[in-house]
Design a protein around this motif. Structure first.
Motif, PDB file in Angstrom:
ATOM      1  N   LYS A 284      48.772  45.748  36.372  1.00 22.62           N
ATOM      2  CA  LYS A 284      49.295  45.319  35.073  1.00 22.62           C
ATOM      3  C   LYS A 284      50.792  45.576  34.996  1.00 22.62           C
ATOM      4  CE  LYS A 284      45.140  45.622  32.238  1.00 22.62           C
ATOM      5  NZ  LYS A 284      44.484  46.277  31.114  1.00 22.62           N
ATOM      6  N   GLY A 285      51.515  44.595  34.507  1.00 27.16           N
ATOM      7  CA  GLY A 285      52.961  44.743  34.319  1.00 27.16           C
ATOM      8  C   GLY A 285      53.767  44.379  35.539  1.00 27.16           C
ATOM      9  N   GLU A 286      53.081  44.203  36.692  1.00 23.65           N
ATOM     10  CA  GLU A 286      53.808  43.835  37.915  1.00 23.65           C
ATOM     11  C   GLU A 286      54.202  42.368  37.866  1.00 23.65           C
ATOM     12  OE1 GLU A 286      53.153  45.523  42.273  1.00 23.65           O
ATOM     13  OE2 GLU A 286      51.296  45.548  41.112  1.00 23.65           O
ATOM     14  N   ASN A 287      55.420  42.079  38.301  1.00 19.98           N
ATOM     15  CA  ASN A 287      55.878  40.697  38.399  1.00 19.98           C
ATOM     16  C   ASN A 287      55.908  40.294  39.872  1.00 19.98           C
ATOM     17  OD1 ASN A 287      56.340  40.250  35.614  1.00 19.98           O
ATOM     18  ND2 ASN A 287      58.198  41.486  35.734  1.00 19.98           N
ATOM     19  N   GLY A 288      56.139  39.036  40.089  1.00 20.99           N
ATOM     20  CA  GLY A 288      56.228  38.573  41.471  1.00 20.99           C
ATOM     21  C   GLY A 288      55.233  37.469  41.735  1.00 20.99           C
ATOM     22  N   SER A 289      55.453  36.762  42.822  1.00 18.53           N
ATOM     23  CA  SER A 289      54.618  35.622  43.173  1.00 18.53           C
ATOM     24  C   SER A 289      53.200  36.073  43.510  1.00 18.53           C
ATOM     25  CB  SER A 289      55.218  34.890  44.374  1.00 18.53           C
ATOM     26  OG  SER A 289      54.289  33.970  44.892  1.00 18.53           O
ATOM     27  N   CYS A 290      52.216  35.247  43.109  1.00 23.98           N
ATOM     28  CA  CYS A 290      50.813  35.541  43.431  1.00 23.98           C
ATOM     29  C   CYS A 290      50.577  35.576  44.931  1.00 23.98           C
ATOM     30  CB  CYS A 290      49.898  34.475  42.807  1.00 23.98           C
ATOM     31  SG  CYS A 290      49.768  34.613  41.022  1.00 23.98           S
ATOM     32  N   GLU A 291      51.481  34.970  45.693  1.00 17.93           N
ATOM     33  CA  GLU A 291      51.336  34.928  47.146  1.00 17.93           C
ATOM     34  C   GLU A 291      51.399  36.326  47.752  1.00 17.93           C
ATOM     35  OE1 GLU A 291      52.931  32.068  50.760  1.00 17.93           O
ATOM     36  OE2 GLU A 291      53.920  32.045  48.815  1.00 17.93           O
TER      37      GLU A 291
END
Length: 846
Positions: A284-291
């Protein structure tokens, strides 16, 4: 000798080598023929192997003799239990004659008898591919095709809604960046192809079944995706990085769920995937590409349950009668179905059965509201790991309607992501069945509003288990004793409940007696509940025995009636100064049968049972004892014969049977294999005036229109599979006959009245014909898609058992047409019915 050892050296003197080879081949052929004459099949087989390896050009000349020699040698090896040698012989034969459909079929038959059903089905399928007109292989293949490609594959692939929702969820995940995909349990490869079409850079798919793996390879190639999808013939638990796939993936897709959600191993496979094959999950709260992160489709599931009354479930899982045709069932014999969820059992038994509740005969009544049992997050490794070790959850569900508590029915909602979900609710149009937990071991099954149904739910062995089902009334002191379950869970409800339970047990305590729990298949329980069946057999047996020696039997029956039909049976012999020779009755029914005990009530009878399982023999002994039969009355015939295949033989060297009871119809609705051969042997073993039961069977059928049967038998084009070309490949495994049907609840429109299709006579074989034509009058216009059929089992000219009756433990079957036929009311069609080696084929002529 291997062919490499036997091959002559290609050097100087080649002519001499060829002459030497020809001489050796000639000598080996002579030796083989000599050994055949002496019935030394093993040596003859070795000689023929040498001939075929040295001179393959003689294949056509010796083929039939070689087959005969192989089959006779295989029979000897089988009898000696030299299984490895037997299989080795077939493998050698198929190396030399890889395209021999007869040897393939025979190999399959041996494997099937040994319990290797998948492997057997593979050989039958190969035999059919080699020769599509080989009827023996076709019939064998049809009977075992379910083990190669289970029927639910067809039903699921035809479920457009399910396909669309999975496709949409996969598309969404890949659009959000999950570009590397692993499909666990790929089946036909449909989810992998959805992923590839959605733009995944790399797609890996694993499948354990050899047949399904090969099928997926063909399907993926036919859809021009073989370059973009790597198929692995293995369990996901065995996949290693970088050995099998180069790196961890960002998305796992799977549908390894059964009606009870966990039964296909989804929890174990996802624990392994999170630990070894998936990227770490996004927190939770982490950003970034799903890749960069891992996730699973489906994301989660919510499991629901409901207590129901259902007479059909009840008659298949509880013996509901105390007396069967004059035989009393004692309380110290407890019958249970395999679906009984007992934590104490050492066997790993699936703790539920499955039903399509919307089609269950007679319907069902909801006794409670539906309640939420459990939520599981497939994207949470710790939660998945804790499932098997978590303490059972206790539930107490208020009753809303009075009725008989027969089962807890379970379904789930599969949440593929935050937007897409699939429900297996019985009220929804779905390809899914529901999990059914039959209720057993209650003193009283009647419940009413104000009562609470209590239970414990756990995930022991990663199966959803519902145990300790009991009923609490408004007054705990009065009703807590309803439960007779052996589970200790009730005691943890509190001291008051513990005290109530102890008091109830004191009130119902009885002298200790030998107690036997007898586990029966659901069809065997339904048979015990079938009063008409047992009364019919009793009446028919009495008639035969009366006709053999009327005076002796009448005297015996008079004495027996004075004992209220619970007399000593054979015990009457003890009072006679000279013991007359009894009538010998042999029951070779499949599974558990009390017919021998019923026969024992009919006077001077020596009944023999062919039950195999020890627990069944103990139960029959206890039932005999409770009905005052001396222990020596009932014999277990398999103790007297060397092997099961020799079950049809004389009771004594100088005696013959008065009655032989054969099982002629499988519970699935098909005629038992080799029944005509068994009947032929049985006729030779009968005393003058003796009878086989049944004496003959009549087969009935009618024409129907049923889209359900069509969709459950074959995938319907590419539209259902969203344009993917799957149907031609999986439909290779469709079978023309659907079994385990219930015509009373099958969605269909009758287009004709029932007609008699065939008569199989076991006492008068010359009345049988191998083929006949039957005229059928159309009484309603429509499309004929199937021909359901069932039987009247005729014990004699007056006593019949109908396999389509409400009380029948038999199901029905249907021939499903490849192409529907349009008919108009008033038309007349002709059915061609062929009977060959216990197999019946029905074709429709216009």
């Amino acid at each position: 000798m291997s062919s490499s050892q036997a091959r002559p050296r290609q050097e100087t003197g080649g002519g001499a080598g060829a002459a030497g080879r020809d001489e050796l081949v000639s000598q080996s052929l002579q030796s083989a023929e000599h050994c055949l004459g002496a019935q030394d099949f093993g040596t003859a087989y070795a000689h023929y192997l040498l001939v075929l390896s040295l001179a393959p050009e003689l294949k056509d000349n010796v083929k039939e003799t070689f087959q005969y020699t192989l089959f006779r040698w295989a029979e000897e090896l089988d009898a000696l239990n030299r299984i490895q040698d037997l299989l080795g012989c077939y493998e050698q034969a198929l190396e030399l004659l890889p395209d021999d459909e007869v040897i393939c079929n025979s190999m399959g038959e041996h494997l099937f008898r040994m319990g290797f059903r998948d492997e057997a089905a593979g050989y039958f399928h190969k035999a059919v591919k080699l020769n599509p007109d080989f009827n023996d292989a076709k019939e064998n293949f049809y009977r075992v095709a379910n083990w190669l490609v289970e029927r639910w594959h067809f039903i699921m692939l035809n479920d457009t809604k399910r396909n669309m929702i999975y496709n949409a969820a996969i598309q969404k995940a890949i659009c959000l960046g999950s570009k590397s995909v692993l499909d666990i349990g790929t089946g036909t490869g449909i989810l992998s192809m959805f992923a590839k079409k959605a733009g995944a850079h790399s797609v890996y798919a694993c499948e354990l079944s050899k047949t399904m793996y090969e099928l997926a390879c063909d399907v993926v190639a036919a859809n021009q995706m073989e370059g973009g999808i790597k198929l692995l013939h293995m369990k996901s638990l065995d996949i290693e990085i970088p050995k099998h796939i180069p790196e961890r993936v960002s998305l796992v897709v799977t549908e390894t769920v059964d009606a009870g959600l966990f039964g296909e191993g989804i929890v174990e496979s996802l624990i392994h995937a999170w630990e070894h094959l998936l990227l770490k999950p996004k927190t939770k709260g982490e950003n970034g590409s799903c890749e960069k992160y891992g996730k699973v489709i489906p994301a989660s599931a919510v499991i629901f349950g409901m207590a129901v009354e259902c007479a059909e479930i009840r008659r298949h899982h509880r013996v509901g009668i105390k007396d069967i045709a004059g035989i009393h069932l004692p309380t110290n014999v407890k019958f249970q179905s395999p679906a009984y969820s007992c934590v104490d059992t050492e066997e790993a038994i699936e703790p539920y059965t499955t039903e399509k509740m919307s089609r269950v005969p007679g319907g069902y009544l909801a006794l409670t509201e539906c309640f939420e049992i459990m939520t599981v997050d497939f994207n949470n490794l710790q939660e998945l790991k804790s499932l098997a070790t978590k303490k059972p959850d206790k539930f107490s569900i208020p009753v809303i309607t009075e009725g008989t508590l027969d089962a807890i029915v379970v379904w789930f909602v599969l949440q593929l992501d935050d937007e897409h979900s699939l429900s297996t609710n019985p009220s929804e149009e779905t390809c899914w069945e529901q999990a059914v937990y039959p209720v057993q071991d209650l003193a009283d099954y009647w419940i009413k509003p104000g009562d609470h149904v209590t239970m414990e739910v756990s995930c022991q062995d990663y199966y959803l288990r519902i145990q300790s089902i009991s009923v609490l009334g408004l007054e705990c002191e009065m009703d807590v004793g309803k439960s007779f379950t052996k589970n200790k869970g009730l005691l943890s409800l509190g001291n008051e409940a513990e005290l109530c339970s102890a008091l109830a047990n004191l009130q119902t305590s009885k002298p200790v007696a030998v107690e036997q729990t007898c586990v029966l298949e659901s069809t065997e329980i339904a048979l015990l509940n079938n009063i008409t069946y047992h009364e019919g057999f009793k009446m028919a047996m009495r008639k035969v025995l009366s006709s053999l020696t009327p005076e002796k039997l009448c005297q015996a029956m008079d004495t027996h009636c004075q004992n209220n039909e619970m007399g000593s049976g054979m015990g009457q012999n003890n009072t006679a100064q000279s013991t007359p020779e009894p009538f010998y009755v042999l029951d070779v029914s499949e599974g558990f049968s009390i017919l021998p005990i019923i026969a024992g009530t009919l006077g001077q009878v020596k009944p023999y049972s062919s039950v195999e399982k020890d627990q069944h023999r103990i139960a029959l002994d206890l039932i005999s004892e409770a009905n005052h039969f001396p222990k020596e009355t009932l014999e277990f015939w398999l103790r007297h014969v060397e092997d099961e295949s020799a079950v049809l033989q004389r009771p004594k060297s100088d005696k013959l049977w008065s009655i032989i009871i054969l099982d002629v119809i499988e519970p699935s609705g098909l005629i038992q294999q080799e029944i005509m051969e068994k009947a032929a042997i049985s006729r030779c073993l009968l005393q003058s005036g003796g009878k086989i039961f049944p004496q003959y069977v009549l087969m009935f059928g009618l024409l129907v229109e049923s889209q359900t049967l069509v969709e459950e038998s074959a995938v319907q084009g590419t539209e259902r599979t969203l344009g993917l070309n799957i149907a031609p490949f999986i439909n290779q495994f469709q079978v023309p006959i659907r079994v385990f049907l219930d015509l009373s609840s099958l969605p269909c429109i009758p287009l004709s009245k029932p007609v008699e299709l065939l008569r199989l006579d076991f006492m008068i074989p010359y009345l049988n014909t191998s083929n006949r034509e039957v005229k059928v009058h159309i009484c309603k216009s429509g499309q004929v898609t199937a021909i359901p059929f069932w039987y009247h089992i005729c014990l004699d000219e007056e006593i019949r058992l109908d396999t389509s009756s409400e009380a029948s433990h038999w199901k029905q079957a249907a021939v499903v047409l490849d192409n529907p036929i349009q008919v108009e009311m008033g038309e007349e069609l002709v059915l061609s019915v062929e009977h060959n080696k216990s197999n019946v084929s029905i074709t429709l002529k216009q």
